[in-house]
Design an enzyme around this catalytic site. Structure first.
Site, short mmCIF file in Angstrom:
data_model
loop_
_atom_site.label_atom_id
_atom_site.label_comp_id
_atom_site.label_asym_id
_atom_site.label_seq_id
_atom_site.Cartn_x
_atom_site.Cartn_y
_atom_site.Cartn_z
N LYS A 101 0.83 -1.21 0.00
CA LYS A 101 0.00 0.00 0.00
C LYS A 101 0.87 1.26 0.00
CE LYS A 101 -2.43 -2.69 -0.53
NZ LYS A 101 -2.50 -4.17 -0.48
N GLY A 136 8.99 -21.77 16.19
CA GLY A 136 8.30 -22.59 17.19
C GLY A 136 7.91 -23.92 16.58
N GLY A 172 -0.30 -14.27 -13.54
CA GLY A 172 -1.42 -14.26 -12.60
C GLY A 172 -2.02 -12.86 -12.48
N VAL A 231 -4.95 -10.61 -7.14
CA VAL A 231 -4.83 -9.37 -6.38
C VAL A 231 -3.40 -8.82 -6.41
CG1 VAL A 231 -5.60 -8.27 -4.28
CG2 VAL A 231 -6.51 -10.48 -4.88
N HIS A 271 -23.12 15.66 2.06
CA HIS A 271 -22.98 16.18 0.70
C HIS A 271 -21.89 17.24 0.66
CE1 HIS A 271 -23.95 17.44 -3.33
NE2 HIS A 271 -23.89 18.71 -2.90
P1 FAD Z 1 1.31 -14.17 8.19
O1 FAD Z 1 1.08 -12.73 8.07
O2 FAD Z 1 1.90 -14.90 7.03
O3 FAD Z 1 2.23 -14.37 9.46
C1 FAD Z 1 2.74 -15.62 9.82
C2 FAD Z 1 3.98 -15.37 10.67
O4 FAD Z 1 4.34 -16.60 11.28
C3 FAD Z 1 5.19 -14.91 9.88
O5 FAD Z 1 5.85 -13.88 10.57
C4 FAD Z 1 6.07 -16.14 9.83
O6 FAD Z 1 7.46 -15.84 9.72
C5 FAD Z 1 5.74 -16.77 11.17
N1 FAD Z 1 5.98 -18.21 11.26
C6 FAD Z 1 5.66 -19.17 10.39
N2 FAD Z 1 5.99 -20.39 10.88
C7 FAD Z 1 6.53 -20.16 12.11
C8 FAD Z 1 7.06 -21.01 13.12
N3 FAD Z 1 7.05 -22.33 12.98
N4 FAD Z 1 7.54 -20.43 14.24
C9 FAD Z 1 7.53 -19.07 14.40
N5 FAD Z 1 7.04 -18.24 13.47
C10 FAD Z 1 6.55 -18.79 12.35
N6 FAD Z 1 -4.50 -8.88 3.02
C11 FAD Z 1 -5.38 -7.89 3.25
O7 FAD Z 1 -6.35 -8.10 3.99
N7 FAD Z 1 -5.23 -6.64 2.70
C12 FAD Z 1 -4.20 -6.36 1.87
O8 FAD Z 1 -4.08 -5.24 1.40
C13 FAD Z 1 -3.26 -7.38 1.60
N8 FAD Z 1 -2.22 -7.13 0.80
C14 FAD Z 1 -1.31 -8.13 0.56
C15 FAD Z 1 -0.27 -7.87 -0.30
C16 FAD Z 1 0.67 -8.85 -0.59
C17 FAD Z 1 1.81 -8.54 -1.51
C18 FAD Z 1 0.55 -10.12 0.04
C19 FAD Z 1 1.57 -11.20 -0.19
C20 FAD Z 1 -0.49 -10.39 0.90
C21 FAD Z 1 -1.44 -9.40 1.16
N9 FAD Z 1 -2.53 -9.64 1.99
C22 FAD Z 1 -3.45 -8.65 2.20
C23 FAD Z 1 -2.72 -10.94 2.65
C24 FAD Z 1 -2.22 -10.87 4.10
O9 FAD Z 1 -0.87 -10.48 4.10
C25 FAD Z 1 -2.39 -12.22 4.76
O10 FAD Z 1 -3.73 -12.66 4.63
C26 FAD Z 1 -2.03 -12.12 6.24
O11 FAD Z 1 -0.71 -11.71 6.41
C27 FAD Z 1 -2.23 -13.48 6.93
O12 FAD Z 1 -1.93 -13.32 8.27
P2 FAD Z 1 -1.44 -14.56 9.15
O13 FAD Z 1 -1.29 -14.02 10.53
O14 FAD Z 1 -2.32 -15.72 8.94
O15 FAD Z 1 -0.01 -14.98 8.56
P1 NAI Z 2 -4.74 -14.82 -6.36
O1 NAI Z 2 -5.35 -16.11 -5.99
O2 NAI Z 2 -5.42 -13.56 -6.03
O3 NAI Z 2 -4.52 -14.79 -7.94
C1 NAI Z 2 -3.74 -15.75 -8.60
C2 NAI Z 2 -4.05 -15.66 -10.08
O4 NAI Z 2 -3.09 -16.44 -10.77
C3 NAI Z 2 -5.42 -16.22 -10.42
O5 NAI Z 2 -6.10 -15.34 -11.27
C4 NAI Z 2 -5.09 -17.54 -11.11
O6 NAI Z 2 -6.04 -17.93 -12.06
C5 NAI Z 2 -3.76 -17.21 -11.75
N1 NAI Z 2 -2.92 -18.38 -12.02
C6 NAI Z 2 -2.73 -19.45 -11.22
N2 NAI Z 2 -1.86 -20.31 -11.81
C7 NAI Z 2 -1.50 -19.75 -12.98
C8 NAI Z 2 -0.62 -20.15 -14.03
N3 NAI Z 2 0.08 -21.28 -13.98
N4 NAI Z 2 -0.49 -19.32 -15.08
C9 NAI Z 2 -1.17 -18.15 -15.16
N5 NAI Z 2 -2.03 -17.73 -14.20
C10 NAI Z 2 -2.17 -18.52 -13.13
O7 NAI Z 2 -3.26 -14.89 -5.78
P2 NAI Z 2 -2.15 -13.77 -5.57
O8 NAI Z 2 -2.38 -12.60 -6.46
O9 NAI Z 2 -0.87 -14.50 -5.65
O10 NAI Z 2 -2.41 -13.29 -4.11
C11 NAI Z 2 -2.47 -14.24 -3.06
C12 NAI Z 2 -3.43 -13.82 -2.03
O11 NAI Z 2 -2.90 -12.78 -1.24
C13 NAI Z 2 -4.74 -13.24 -2.56
O12 NAI Z 2 -5.64 -14.22 -2.99
C14 NAI Z 2 -5.23 -12.51 -1.37
O13 NAI Z 2 -5.84 -13.44 -0.52
C15 NAI Z 2 -3.95 -11.99 -0.76
N6 NAI Z 2 -3.79 -10.59 -1.14
C16 NAI Z 2 -4.73 -9.69 -0.77
C17 NAI Z 2 -4.63 -8.37 -1.14
C18 NAI Z 2 -5.70 -7.43 -0.75
O14 NAI Z 2 -6.51 -7.79 0.08
N7 NAI Z 2 -5.73 -6.23 -1.30
C19 NAI Z 2 -3.49 -7.87 -1.90
C20 NAI Z 2 -2.58 -8.92 -2.29
C21 NAI Z 2 -2.73 -10.21 -1.89
#
Ligand code: FAD
Ligand code: NAI
Length: 476
Positions: free
Chosen positions: A59, A123, A191, A194, A455
């Site tokens: 973001k 852990g 892909g 998102v 508004h």
């Molecule tokens: P995580 O955030 O993955 O945290 C897990 C933690 O556990 C990590 O720190 C990891 O190192 C640690 N861990 C793992 N195994 C162990 C272990 N055995 N011992 C100790 N520590 C361990 N979601 C949104 O809602 N809005 C967004 O805008 C958004 N943007 C995103 C953008 C990107 C590029 C990505 C990749 C994801 C985005 N997401 C977004 C998704 C969001 O990041 C995840 O859904 C969220 O982080 C999940 O939270 P979690 O606590 O389940 O796991």
């Molecule tokens: P995604 O599931 O959103 O999208 C993956 C895309 O890749 C799909 O459209 C799928 O059809 C395509 N795909 C899969 N295999 C493929 C292949 N072999 N060749 C071409 N296309 C292929 O997964 P993404 O973008 O990796 O994000 C993972 C997750 O992280 C999201 O689903 C979301 O849960 C979370 N996220 C959330 C955000 C938000 O809330 N704003 C921002 C970024 C991530």
């Protein structure tokens, strides 16, 4: 080696885990959180994927790149001439890193404030013991903790393309995509989910020519069809090149960049040559290092921890939340599960309403929705009425200079209960909150239509879309 006993040990300090630990401590339970994320300097960096390489840094980059785009292409519409623009990418990336650090430090502060014990390290389950579990922490120091309850919140990791491992230089995951050191002339994205759309937008705005290759035949099949169509038009206008129905073949890192062989939707062979490639084809649950087998914790065929609706695993006293379990991989879903689990452990009735979890895609235009799409509601056998209102008829959107998109309501034809709300347009991420509140209180579209909205505000488009369900918009 020390042995410490807690009511609750949370493994993972992402938005699911750290929130679960804080809520448990608020409820008077002794709580610990183990997290193994390392900062660049090797110290702890709490907040998981979300804070370090997910929600927060993406973001930050979306905002910076949007500012760049506005200054370069839209300030002139306001009569503002900024002359020749210069991008300082190093500073832009450093700003993002500073924001991440603020969030890491903020969580460490919250742990102190709430008396959550923090252990930096990995852990893993050791064994079940009388009335709980033993967890080993392998980090700078070795510890053994015992816990009456364990909350697994170990998150997810990016899925790789077969035969194309991430090198985080040429072939990058979401991690490398957040720190490309120079704007590439050409950028490929596999892909159009998102991450593909958000990160593709960042680098396009900064000057890259971005081509996105998607396996499915259309954009955003999980969104309402009208929203997906509008998004496709908007991204096309911006110059994002999107190809659907592709089959990815060999992906090779070359001296100059990456070469991606694929067949297009018509079955013709093609090759995309780009400087860098982002692979964003979904994420997989992460349990490496947890040693679930030591206690017989059940995983499904995808590697997700198997849980019921209340995040209970197959083991008494072991819970799992967030990306490592079923359901959408969203930070706020993980948080909600974390709060609910802590409350259940404390004997309360924690609850997550999975029907009102909002989705937001932070592109421009932003896309946000909650509840069912029109097609989903119809497929579920509901007779529906829909109402749509475009931002081009909204005074605030005109003043902002951002009139793309609309708000759409899907309501039950008989009861008028709101079944879903879909927004594409300016600040959709904020507008969706009203719809979440409304649906949480089982509101009807008439309820929203009868509420006074300020508004001029974008939220008037929400009210007008609600009025449109009854075919009585006032400003269209
Ligand atoms: P995580 O955030 O993955 O945290 C897990 C933690 O556990 C990590 O720190 C990891 O190192 C640690 N861990 C793992 N195994 C162990 C272990 N055995 N011992 C100790 N520590 C361990 N979601 C949104 O809602 N809005 C967004 O805008 C958004 N943007 C995103 C953008 C990107 C590029 C990505 C990749 C994801 C985005 N997401 C977004 C998704 C969001 O990041 C995840 O859904 C969220 O982080 C999940 O939270 P979690 O606590 O389940 O796991
Ligand atoms: P995604 O599931 O959103 O999208 C993956 C895309 O890749 C799909 O459209 C799928 O059809 C395509 N795909 C899969 N295999 C493929 C292949 N072999 N060749 C071409 N296309 C292929 O997964 P993404 O973008 O990796 O994000 C993972 C997750 O992280 C999201 O689903 C979301 O849960 C979370 N996220 C959330 C955000 C938000 O809330 N704003 C921002 C970024 C991530």
């Amino acid at each position: 080696m020390t042995n410490k006993a807690f009511d609750v040990v949370v493994v993972g300090g992402g938005p699911g885990g750290y929130i679960a630990a804080i809520r448990a401590a608020q409820l008077g339970l002794s709580a610990a959180c183990i997290d193994d994320w390392k900062s660049g300097a090797g110290g702890p960096a709490l907040g998981g994927t979300c804070t370090n390489i997910g929600c927060i840094p993406s973001k930050a980059l979306l905002q910076s790149s949007e500012n760049f785009e506005q200054a370069g292409h839209h300030f002139a519409d306001h009569g503002i001439d900024v002359g020749a623009l210069k991008l300082d990418l190093k500073k832009l990336l450093a700003r993002k890193d500073a924001i991440v650090k603020q969030n890491n430090d903020g969580i460490a502060y919250l742990f102190k404030k709430n008396k959550v014990a923090f252990f930096h390290g990995t852990g893993s389950f050791v064994k079940a013991v009388d009335g709980g579990y033993e967890i080993a922490v392998a980090g700078a120091a070795s510890e053994t903790l015992t816990a009456r309850h364990v909350v697994v919140a170990t998150g997810s990791s990016p899925r790789q393309l077969p035969g194309a491992a991430f090198d985080e230089d040429r072939i990058v995951s979401n991690d490398g995509a957040l720190r490309i050191p120079a704007v590439p002339k050409t950028l490929g994205v596999v892909g159009s989910g998102v991450i593909g759309l958000e990160m593709g937008s960042v680098w396009r705005r900064l000057g890259a020519e971005v081509t996105i290759l998607e396996a499915l035949p259309s954009l955003l099949p999980m969104a309402d069809e009208a929203v997906a169509k509008e998004a496709l038009r908007a991204f096309g206008r911006q110059g994002l090149k999107l190809q659907f129905g592709v089959r990815i073949g060999e992906v090779k890192a070359t001296k100059k960049g990456v070469s991606v062989a694929y067949t297009d939707a018509k079955g013709a062979a093609a090759t995309l040559e780009v400087e860098r490639l982002i692979v964003s084809i979904g994420r997989v649950p992460h349990t490496a290092g947890l040693n679930p087998a030591a206690v017989g914790l059940k995983l499904d065929e995808r590697g997700a921890v198997v849980v019921d609706d209340e995040c209970r695993t197959n083991l008494a006293g072991v819970w799992a939340i967030g990306d490592v379990v079923r359901g959408p991989m969203l930070a706020h879903k993980a948080e909600e599960e974390g709060v609910a689990v802590a409350e259940r452990i404390a004997g309360q009735h924690g609850h997550v309403d999975f029907n009102t979890i909002p989705w937001v895609i932070y592109t421009s235009p932003e896309i946000a929705w909650v509840g069912q799409t029109e097609a989903q509601a119809k497929a579920a056998g509901r007779a529906v009425r829909t109402g749509q209102f475009p931002f081009k008829a909204n005074g605030r959107a005109r003043a902002l200079g951002d009139t793309t998109g609309f708000v759409k309501f899907v309501a039950d034809a008989a009861s008028d209960e709101i079944l879903g709300v879909h927004v594409i347009g300016p600040l959709a991420s904020e507008l969706i909150a009203e719809a979440v509140v409304a649906m949480s209180f089982k509101a009807s579209s008439e309820d929203i239509a009868r509420i006074c909205h300020a508004h001029p505000s974008l939220s008037e488009a929400t009210r007008e879309a609600a009025l449109a369900v009854d075919k009585r918009t006032l400003n269209l």
